[in-house]
Design a protein around this motif. Structure first.
Motif, PDB file in Angstrom:
ATOM      1  N   LYS A 227      -6.721  31.320 -45.786  1.00  0.00           N
ATOM      2  CA  LYS A 227      -6.860  30.625 -44.519  1.00  0.00           C
ATOM      3  C   LYS A 227      -8.109  31.071 -43.754  1.00  0.00           C
ATOM      4  O   LYS A 227      -9.202  30.625 -44.036  1.00  0.00           O
ATOM      5  N   LYS A 228      -7.962  31.965 -42.793  1.00  0.00           N
ATOM      6  CA  LYS A 228      -9.102  32.305 -41.939  1.00  0.00           C
ATOM      7  C   LYS A 228     -10.143  33.131 -42.687  1.00  0.00           C
ATOM      8  O   LYS A 228     -11.348  32.948 -42.498  1.00  0.00           O
ATOM      9  N   CYS A 229      -9.696  34.060 -43.544  1.00  0.00           N
ATOM     10  CA  CYS A 229     -10.643  34.962 -44.211  1.00  0.00           C
ATOM     11  C   CYS A 229     -11.540  34.184 -45.175  1.00  0.00           C
ATOM     12  O   CYS A 229     -12.759  34.300 -45.123  1.00  0.00           O
TER      13      CYS A 229
ATOM     14  N   GLU B  57     -15.223  24.634 -40.544  1.00  0.00           N
ATOM     15  CA  GLU B  57     -14.904  24.665 -39.122  1.00  0.00           C
ATOM     16  C   GLU B  57     -13.413  24.818 -38.812  1.00  0.00           C
ATOM     17  O   GLU B  57     -12.559  24.418 -39.606  1.00  0.00           O
ATOM     18  N   HIS B  58     -13.141  25.358 -37.628  1.00  0.00           N
ATOM     19  CA  HIS B  58     -11.763  25.545 -37.140  1.00  0.00           C
ATOM     20  C   HIS B  58     -11.327  24.249 -36.453  1.00  0.00           C
ATOM     21  O   HIS B  58     -11.220  24.189 -35.231  1.00  0.00           O
ATOM     22  N   MET B  59     -11.128  23.217 -37.263  1.00  0.00           N
ATOM     23  CA  MET B  59     -10.892  21.873 -36.726  1.00  0.00           C
ATOM     24  C   MET B  59      -9.718  21.182 -37.406  1.00  0.00           C
ATOM     25  O   MET B  59      -9.515  21.326 -38.614  1.00  0.00           O
TER      26      MET B  59
ATOM     27  N   PRO C 170      -9.602  26.295 -29.695  1.00  0.00           N
ATOM     28  CA  PRO C 170      -9.269  27.675 -30.092  1.00  0.00           C
ATOM     29  C   PRO C 170      -7.807  27.820 -30.502  1.00  0.00           C
ATOM     30  O   PRO C 170      -6.979  26.922 -30.293  1.00  0.00           O
ATOM     31  N   SER C 171      -7.489  28.958 -31.086  1.00  0.00           N
ATOM     32  CA  SER C 171      -6.142  29.235 -31.567  1.00  0.00           C
ATOM     33  C   SER C 171      -5.101  28.971 -30.473  1.00  0.00           C
ATOM     34  O   SER C 171      -5.293  29.374 -29.324  1.00  0.00           O
ATOM     35  N   ALA C 172      -4.041  28.298 -30.867  1.00  0.00           N
ATOM     36  CA  ALA C 172      -2.944  27.961 -29.955  1.00  0.00           C
ATOM     37  C   ALA C 172      -3.410  27.142 -28.752  1.00  0.00           C
ATOM     38  O   ALA C 172      -2.953  27.329 -27.628  1.00  0.00           O
TER      39      ALA C 172
ATOM     40  N   GLY D 143      -3.804  23.533 -29.223  1.00  0.00           N
ATOM     41  CA  GLY D 143      -3.422  22.138 -29.367  1.00  0.00           C
ATOM     42  C   GLY D 143      -3.868  21.381 -30.609  1.00  0.00           C
ATOM     43  O   GLY D 143      -3.707  20.158 -30.653  1.00  0.00           O
ATOM     44  N   LYS D 144      -4.395  22.050 -31.637  1.00  0.00           N
ATOM     45  CA  LYS D 144      -4.830  21.309 -32.827  1.00  0.00           C
ATOM     46  C   LYS D 144      -3.648  20.689 -33.567  1.00  0.00           C
ATOM     47  O   LYS D 144      -3.670  19.502 -33.898  1.00  0.00           O
ATOM     48  N   THR D 145      -2.610  21.477 -33.847  1.00  0.00           N
ATOM     49  CA  THR D 145      -1.469  20.940 -34.586  1.00  0.00           C
ATOM     50  C   THR D 145      -0.881  19.752 -33.838  1.00  0.00           C
ATOM     51  O   THR D 145      -0.557  18.714 -34.432  1.00  0.00           O
TER      52      THR D 145
ATOM     53  N   ASP E 143      -4.636  20.271 -39.742  1.00  0.00           N
ATOM     54  CA  ASP E 143      -4.342  20.736 -38.377  1.00  0.00           C
ATOM     55  C   ASP E 143      -5.076  22.014 -37.997  1.00  0.00           C
ATOM     56  O   ASP E 143      -4.885  22.530 -36.907  1.00  0.00           O
ATOM     57  N   ASP E 144      -5.937  22.555 -38.912  1.00  0.00           N
ATOM     58  CA  ASP E 144      -6.535  23.846 -38.555  1.00  0.00           C
ATOM     59  C   ASP E 144      -7.952  24.052 -39.087  1.00  0.00           C
ATOM     60  O   ASP E 144      -8.765  24.666 -38.416  1.00  0.00           O
ATOM     61  N   ILE E 145      -8.224  23.555 -40.299  1.00  0.00           N
ATOM     62  CA  ILE E 145      -9.517  23.855 -40.907  1.00  0.00           C
ATOM     63  C   ILE E 145     -10.100  22.583 -41.518  1.00  0.00           C
ATOM     64  O   ILE E 145      -9.380  21.762 -42.091  1.00  0.00           O
TER      65      ILE E 145
HETATM   66 MN    MN Z   1      -6.134  28.290 -36.191  1.00  0.00          MN
END
Ligand code: MN
Ligand code: GTP
Ligand code: SPV
Length: 580
Positions: free
Chosen positions: A205-207, A225-227, A247-249, A251-253, A274-276
């Motif tokens: 995921k993030k790493c 991107e974090h999109m 940013p995290s938490a 509203g993307k999901t 929903d995140d990347i």
């Molecule tokens: Mn995220």
């Protein structure tokens, strides 16, 4: 095992270092998954939830000191410190490797070492990239199975092509003092020790998909991107895909799977991610995007029938809940879930609202994407989906309007670079403090932000039909502390304007900070919002913005000579216009 000599050798080396009792190569099969789940039910790592209401759903309670990403011990290890930039914690690669070797030494004794081959993105997409995570956590294995294309098919691709990201993970003793998340972009390598939680431990995921991939994308000419990626289909059957970075938490999901209000009969929303988001210029000059993930690792609190019914529906079956509360009949529960009451909190203690919330604020669900009612088959499309608009946004109580559009790609890059947001429980540390979080990538950009913005700016030369760039804020509050904009499904009203702009159907109001909508062009039919409130949501307070501009200048100043001049030139234009 494998025909890939590099992989075979690396697993052997890690085996010698960590000394597990056994080594298991994950195939991703149903039987394998079932065995892991049963072993975790036996060990107590998993608790079975109500079989009738939530078949094949499990609760995991993490260690109480291991509940979120740990940014203060997350490092980018480049030979030159400046290559990591002021946006990252840096460690010399040799020093970092020595430190991690000491921690990994013998750490898997008495445990099984799992080898997880995975593919980020559709197995047959040229935009996808593979990795292998080695871990001693069966919880990580079952989560990676939902979050990525994991197992035999991924291994086959790794054996066909050159190069994969190596991720080594051990939960160690879950000691916060012996916890490090290290990234070595030059070696395409990740080493994570001491945490079993989310972005610290699910290395795809993030790493991988953000920190390592962003660095790789820079050299290869694409963007990681974090999109979220969402498709909006109008009643005529036309679909516009939008990528949005919050940013995290923030509203993307929720935006990725929103259900439009009743006024939008005939409109459909399609969830691609929903995140990347990984984006690359296509032959037609547009940006084409894939979601490298195959599942959601979503925030539980706040998810309800009113806010996000699609999420609630997908969580009825085949889901893992981490750190939520439970009801008397063993159903998962979290704050904001309006039915029923919790009896047990996330720590496994009798629920007492005075002691702590039932669910940890960063409690999460893991579920395969396909379970989402709005899941788009396009999430499997090897070439991805064409992006019409990029939306940036943050959590800002004040100042930042509901919606604006950038004046140009360059100005849009400034809007992204100048993003700020209140911190959330997704990472350890203070919550609710406004900090700069450019492109929602502050915790995730694997190299110097100055170079990253330059890379973004370079897309005017790479793609002839770039998406339009917008900025939104769902989180403006009034003097009584209430959100002024209803948010959730009603965010469709904002997306409708975004799409109208893409089609050239509405005019804008030019302001110093960007192009704002005319109030009359935001559809508020059926909404309980007065024109004064809407006016406030769309106002530009020039003196407050001058102050903000000063803060942005100060922030960007940290990047010194490396900062692209174009970005400062854009900021100067805004400041001059505000003064006028
Ligand atoms: Mn995220
Ligand atoms: P990560 O998974 O951490 O990257 O987060 P995310 O960006 O996907 O955030 P998510 O959609 O899970 O939302 C986080 C929190 O914000 C939840 O508690 C939501 O209920 C809340 N939220 C989401 N959208 C809105 C909105 O439009 N308005 C308001 N007021 N809250 C929202
Ligand atoms: C985030 O924090 O942005 C997440 C959750 O999406 S985690 O996987 O823990 O990074």
């Amino acid at each position: 095992m494998t025909s890939n000599e590099v992989l075979r050798q690396w697993v052997a080396e890690v085996g010698e270092l960590t000394r597990p009792d056994r080594i298991h190569w994950c195939t991703g099969s149903t039987e394998e998954n079932q065995q892991l789940i049963e072993a975790m039910l036996d060990s107590g790592a998993f608790l079975e939830l109500n079989k009738k209401t939530h078949p094949a759903c499990y609760l995991h309670r993490s260690d109480q000191d291991d509940v979120a990403r740990v940014e203060h011990v997350t490092f980018i290890c480049t030979s030159q410190r400046d290559d990591a930039g002021p946006n990252n914690h840096w460690m010399d690669p040799a020093a970092a490797k020595a430190k991690m070797n000491g921690l990994f030494e013998g750490c898997m004794q008495g445990r099984t070492l799992y080898v997880i081959p995975y593919c980020m993105g559709p197995i047959d997409s040229p935009l996808s990239r593979c990795g292998v995570e080695i871990t001693d956590s069966p919880y990580v294995v079952v989560n990676m199975r939902m979050m990525t294309r994991m197992g035999s098919a991924a291994l086959a691709r790794i054996e066909r092509e050159d190069g994969f990201v190596r991720g080594l993970h051990s939960i160690g003793e879950l000691d916060p003092e012996r916890r490090f998340i290290m990234h070595f972009p030059a070696d395409r390598m990740i080493q994570s020790f001491g945490s079993g939680y989310g972005g610290n431990a699910l290395l795809g995921k993030k790493c991988h998909a953000l920190r390592i991939a962003s660095a790789q994308a820079r050299t290869e000419g694409w963007l990681a991107e974090h999109m979220l990626i969402v498709g909006i289909e109008n009643p005529q059957g036309e679909i516009h895909y939008i990528a949005a970075a919050f940013p995290s938490a923030c509203g993307k999901t929720n935006l990725a799977m929103l259900i439009p209000p009743a006024e939008y009969e005939g409109w459909k929303v399609w969830t691609v991610g929903d995140d990347i988001c990984w984006m690359q210029p296509g032959e037609d000059g547009r940006l084409w995007a894939i979601n490298p993930e195959a599942g959601f690792f979503g925030v539980a609190p706040g998810t309800s029938e009113n806010t996000n019914p699609n999420a609630l529906a997908m969580l009825n079956e085949d889901a893992i809940f981490t750190n939520v509360g439970v009801t008397a009949d063993n159903q998962p529960w979290w704050e904001g879930k309006d039915d029923d009451v919790p009896v047990t909190d996330w720590k496994g203690k009798p629920f007492n609202a005075e002691v702590n919330p039932a669910a940890h604020p960063n409690s999460r669900f893991t579920v395969p994407m396909r379970r989402c009612p709005s899941y788009s088959e396009q999430a499997e499309a090897p070439r991805g989906v064409p992006i019409s608009a990029i939306v940036f946004g943050g959590r800002r109580e004040r100042l930042v309007p509901l919606l604006m559009e950038s004046k140009s790609w360059q100005h849009g890059v400034l809007l992204g670079a100048a993003m700020a947001s209140e911190t959330t429980a997704a990472a350890t540390g203070a919550v609710g403090v406004v900090r700069r979080d450019p492109m929602a990538m502050k915790p995730f950009c694997g190299y110097n932000f100055a170079d990253y913005w330059q890379h973004w700016l370079s897309f005017t030369d790479r793609a002839s039909q770039l998406p339009r760039i917008f900025h939104v804020n769902w989180f403006r509050k009034n003097d009584d502390g209430y959100f002024m904009w209803p948010g959730f499904g009603d965010n469709m009203r904002v997306l409708e304007w975004v799409i109208k702009r893409c089609k050239g159907e509405v005019d804008v109001c030019e302001t110093a900070i960007g192009q704002l909508p005319l109030a009359a062009d935001i559809n508020i039919n059926g909404l309980d919002i007065d024109s004064v409130t809407l006016g406030t949501l769309l106002e530009v307070d020039a003196s407050a913005w001058l102050d903000e501009t000063g803060q942005i200048r100060e922030y960007l100043g940290q990047y010194g000579d490396r900062l692209p001049h174009q970005l400062l030139a854009e900021l100067d234009k805004v400041a001059v216009s505000l003064q006028a």
